[in-house]
Design a protein around this motif. Structure first.
Motif, PDB file in Angstrom:
ATOM      1  N   GLY A 149      18.956  -3.968  79.097  1.00  0.00           N
ATOM      2  CA  GLY A 149      18.969  -2.739  78.316  1.00  0.00           C
ATOM      3  C   GLY A 149      17.605  -2.209  77.898  1.00  0.00           C
ATOM      4  N   HIS A 150      16.542  -2.949  78.195  1.00  0.00           N
ATOM      5  CA  HIS A 150      15.207  -2.546  77.747  1.00  0.00           C
ATOM      6  C   HIS A 150      14.380  -1.836  78.822  1.00  0.00           C
ATOM      7  CE1 HIS A 150      16.029  -4.628  74.085  1.00  0.00           C
ATOM      8  NE2 HIS A 150      16.121  -5.799  74.680  1.00  0.00           N
ATOM      9  N   ARG A 151      14.912  -1.693  80.002  1.00  0.00           N
ATOM     10  CA  ARG A 151      14.155  -1.052  81.084  1.00  0.00           C
ATOM     11  C   ARG A 151      13.718   0.376  80.738  1.00  0.00           C
ATOM     12  NH1 ARG A 151      16.293  -0.522  87.320  1.00  0.00           N
ATOM     13  NH2 ARG A 151      14.342   0.213  88.241  1.00  0.00           N
ATOM     14  N   PRO A 152      14.590   1.221  80.176  1.00  0.00           N
ATOM     15  CA  PRO A 152      14.132   2.575  79.820  1.00  0.00           C
ATOM     16  C   PRO A 152      12.969   2.560  78.831  1.00  0.00           C
ATOM     17  CG  PRO A 152      16.524   2.483  79.780  1.00  0.00           C
ATOM     18  CD  PRO A 152      16.038   1.062  79.936  1.00  0.00           C
ATOM     19  N   PHE A 153      13.017   1.657  77.845  1.00  0.00           N
ATOM     20  CA  PHE A 153      11.913   1.570  76.894  1.00  0.00           C
ATOM     21  C   PHE A 153      10.631   1.098  77.588  1.00  0.00           C
ATOM     22  CE2 PHE A 153       9.286  -1.094  74.098  1.00  0.00           C
ATOM     23  CZ  PHE A 153       8.774  -0.078  73.297  1.00  0.00           C
ATOM     24  N   ALA A 154      10.745   0.113  78.474  1.00  0.00           N
ATOM     25  CA  ALA A 154       9.561  -0.362  79.198  1.00  0.00           C
ATOM     26  C   ALA A 154       8.917   0.781  79.972  1.00  0.00           C
ATOM     27  CB  ALA A 154       9.938  -1.505  80.137  1.00  0.00           C
ATOM     28  N   ASN A 155       9.729   1.582  80.629  1.00  0.00           N
ATOM     29  CA  ASN A 155       9.203   2.727  81.374  1.00  0.00           C
ATOM     30  C   ASN A 155       8.528   3.722  80.433  1.00  0.00           C
ATOM     31  OD1 ASN A 155      10.204   3.121  84.511  1.00  0.00           O
ATOM     32  ND2 ASN A 155      11.370   1.611  83.363  1.00  0.00           N
ATOM     33  N   TRP A 156       9.163   3.999  79.287  1.00  0.00           N
ATOM     34  CA  TRP A 156       8.590   4.925  78.312  1.00  0.00           C
ATOM     35  C   TRP A 156       7.256   4.387  77.787  1.00  0.00           C
ATOM     36  CZ3 TRP A 156       7.146   4.232  73.249  1.00  0.00           C
ATOM     37  CH2 TRP A 156       6.795   5.393  72.550  1.00  0.00           C
ATOM     38  N   LEU A 157       7.236   3.103  77.426  1.00  0.00           N
ATOM     39  CA  LEU A 157       6.036   2.495  76.865  1.00  0.00           C
ATOM     40  C   LEU A 157       4.865   2.561  77.841  1.00  0.00           C
ATOM     41  CD1 LEU A 157       4.749   0.898  74.522  1.00  0.00           C
ATOM     42  CD2 LEU A 157       5.536  -1.193  75.677  1.00  0.00           C
ATOM     43  N   VAL A 158       5.108   2.186  79.071  1.00  0.00           N
ATOM     44  CA  VAL A 158       4.053   2.208  80.091  1.00  0.00           C
ATOM     45  C   VAL A 158       3.561   3.633  80.316  1.00  0.00           C
ATOM     46  CG1 VAL A 158       3.599   1.807  82.544  1.00  0.00           C
ATOM     47  CG2 VAL A 158       4.765   0.055  81.172  1.00  0.00           C
ATOM     48  N   GLN A 159       4.483   4.573  80.381  1.00  0.00           N
ATOM     49  CA  GLN A 159       4.115   5.977  80.574  1.00  0.00           C
ATOM     50  C   GLN A 159       3.328   6.516  79.372  1.00  0.00           C
ATOM     51  OE1 GLN A 159       4.868   6.993  83.573  1.00  0.00           O
ATOM     52  NE2 GLN A 159       3.979   9.021  83.379  1.00  0.00           N
ATOM     53  N   HIS A 160       3.668   6.013  78.182  1.00  0.00           N
ATOM     54  CA  HIS A 160       3.070   6.513  76.941  1.00  0.00           C
ATOM     55  C   HIS A 160       1.662   5.970  76.692  1.00  0.00           C
ATOM     56  CE1 HIS A 160       3.368   8.373  72.982  1.00  0.00           C
ATOM     57  NE2 HIS A 160       2.873   7.254  72.462  1.00  0.00           N
ATOM     58  N   ILE A 161       1.444   4.668  76.930  1.00  0.00           N
ATOM     59  CA  ILE A 161       0.141   4.092  76.574  1.00  0.00           C
ATOM     60  C   ILE A 161      -0.779   3.841  77.770  1.00  0.00           C
ATOM     61  CG2 ILE A 161       1.110   3.055  74.493  1.00  0.00           C
ATOM     62  CD1 ILE A 161       0.684   0.324  75.814  1.00  0.00           C
ATOM     63  N   HIS A 162      -0.289   3.992  78.982  1.00  0.00           N
ATOM     64  CA  HIS A 162      -1.113   3.824  80.190  1.00  0.00           C
ATOM     65  C   HIS A 162      -1.894   2.501  80.171  1.00  0.00           C
ATOM     66  CE1 HIS A 162      -0.376   8.037  81.252  1.00  0.00           C
ATOM     67  NE2 HIS A 162      -0.565   8.286  79.970  1.00  0.00           N
ATOM     68  N   PRO A 163      -1.197   1.376  80.164  1.00  0.00           N
ATOM     69  CA  PRO A 163      -1.899   0.088  80.060  1.00  0.00           C
ATOM     70  C   PRO A 163      -2.756  -0.210  81.290  1.00  0.00           C
ATOM     71  CG  PRO A 163       0.381  -0.261  80.676  1.00  0.00           C
ATOM     72  CD  PRO A 163       0.238   1.205  80.362  1.00  0.00           C
ATOM     73  N   ARG A 164      -3.904  -0.795  81.022  1.00  0.00           N
ATOM     74  CA  ARG A 164      -4.735  -1.288  82.122  1.00  0.00           C
ATOM     75  C   ARG A 164      -4.292  -2.702  82.493  1.00  0.00           C
ATOM     76  NH1 ARG A 164      -8.088   1.322  78.560  1.00  0.00           N
ATOM     77  NH2 ARG A 164      -8.506  -0.658  77.529  1.00  0.00           N
ATOM     78  N   ILE A 165      -3.980  -3.506  81.461  1.00  0.00           N
ATOM     79  CA  ILE A 165      -3.563  -4.891  81.666  1.00  0.00           C
ATOM     80  C   ILE A 165      -2.301  -5.150  80.857  1.00  0.00           C
ATOM     81  CG2 ILE A 165      -4.149  -7.341  81.373  1.00  0.00           C
ATOM     82  CD1 ILE A 165      -5.944  -6.051  83.429  1.00  0.00           C
ATOM     83  N   THR A 166      -1.270  -5.640  81.540  1.00  0.00           N
ATOM     84  CA  THR A 166      -0.030  -6.089  80.909  1.00  0.00           C
ATOM     85  C   THR A 166       0.129  -7.556  81.258  1.00  0.00           C
ATOM     86  OG1 THR A 166       0.997  -3.908  81.087  1.00  0.00           O
ATOM     87  CG2 THR A 166       2.486  -5.785  80.839  1.00  0.00           C
ATOM     88  N   VAL A 167       0.530  -8.362  80.281  1.00  0.00           N
ATOM     89  CA  VAL A 167       0.755  -9.786  80.513  1.00  0.00           C
ATOM     90  C   VAL A 167       2.147 -10.144  80.035  1.00  0.00           C
ATOM     91  CG1 VAL A 167       0.087 -12.138  79.856  1.00  0.00           C
ATOM     92  CG2 VAL A 167      -1.677 -10.441  80.388  1.00  0.00           C
ATOM     93  N   GLU A 168       2.875 -10.824  80.895  1.00  0.00           N
ATOM     94  CA  GLU A 168       4.201 -11.328  80.542  1.00  0.00           C
ATOM     95  C   GLU A 168       4.149 -12.849  80.523  1.00  0.00           C
ATOM     96  OE1 GLU A 168       8.174  -9.742  81.317  1.00  0.00           O
ATOM     97  OE2 GLU A 168       8.141 -11.100  83.036  1.00  0.00           O
ATOM     98  N   LEU A 169       4.459 -13.432  79.370  1.00  0.00           N
ATOM     99  CA  LEU A 169       4.552 -14.883  79.233  1.00  0.00           C
ATOM    100  C   LEU A 169       6.014 -15.272  79.387  1.00  0.00           C
ATOM    101  CD1 LEU A 169       2.250 -15.434  76.096  1.00  0.00           C
ATOM    102  CD2 LEU A 169       1.613 -15.484  78.518  1.00  0.00           C
ATOM    103  N   GLY A 170       6.369 -15.772  80.546  1.00  0.00           N
ATOM    104  CA  GLY A 170       7.750 -16.139  80.847  1.00  0.00           C
ATOM    105  C   GLY A 170       8.379 -15.136  81.783  1.00  0.00           C
ATOM    106  N   VAL A 171       8.389 -15.432  83.067  1.00  0.00           N
ATOM    107  CA  VAL A 171       8.848 -14.480  84.089  1.00  0.00           C
ATOM    108  C   VAL A 171      10.322 -14.651  84.420  1.00  0.00           C
ATOM    109  CG1 VAL A 171       8.531 -13.768  86.514  1.00  0.00           C
ATOM    110  CG2 VAL A 171       6.536 -14.285  85.087  1.00  0.00           C
TER     111      VAL A 171
END
Length: 180
Positions: free
Chosen positions: A13-35
């Motif tokens: 259920g969080h995919r739309p928010f992830a897309n919004w967040l990435v589009q909103h802040i334009h991250p250079r580096i994203t890190v996920e702990l636990g794939v």
């Protein structure tokens, strides 16, 4: 092309928010702990903004289970979907942090869901956050005495999504939180 909606995940259920967040802040580096099987990793990379690092030992744990196929599935989805902005680092979070030297714009903490482990991940990895850093804590609702407790203890602007096991969002930027 592989549809990531076919992957097993409490993060669905969080995919739309992830897309919004990435589009909103334009991250250079994203890190996920636990794939695990990579659903959140792929959700964070699909807008093709910056580099997304997925860090995991791929040995599993008592909460996610011991999936011997997770690493292969993640690598196959990366290849089939041509996700060129993903870098997988196979290792334990504490070990990888010892040599980490990049500022992080989005940090997603989704490893072992005990209070002690989540707190350790937060304390070790927060030093790498950029000035506009955003931290996501998955499972704030499904582990209220562990992940949820730590999330509630952090005194920064935040928002907690209640669906899909809970997703706590912490930001040093009040405006981002007000937009939620």
């Amino acid at each position: 092309m592989f549809d990531i909606e076919q992957l097993q995940s409490a993060w669905l259920g969080h995919r739309p928010f992830a897309n919004w967040l990435v589009q909103h802040i334009h991250p250079r580096i994203t890190v996920e702990l636990g794939v695990d099987y990579g659903y959140s990793l792929f959700s964070l990379c699909e807008r093709n903004r910056g580099v997304v690092y997925g860090i995991d030992s791929f040995v599993g744990d008592v909460h996610s289970g011991h999936h011997t196929d997770a690493e292969n599935i993640v690598n196959n989805v990366i290849s089939r979907n041509n996700y060129t902005n993903i870098r997988i680092i196979k290792g334990f979070f504490d070990d990888v942090a010892l040599t980490w030297n990049k500022k992080i714009d989005i940090l997603h903490i989704d490893g072992l869901h005990t209070y002690e482990s989540t707190r350790s991940n937060w304390l070790i990895w927060r030093q790498f956050l950029s000035e506009r850093g955003v931290v996501l804590f998955h499972d704030t609702i499904s582990y209220p005495n562990d992940v949820g407790r730590l999330f509630n203890e952090i005194n920064l602007p935040k928002y907690n999504f209640q669906h899909s096991a809970g997703l706590g969002v912490i930001s040093y930027d009040y405006i981002l939180i007000e937009d939620l």
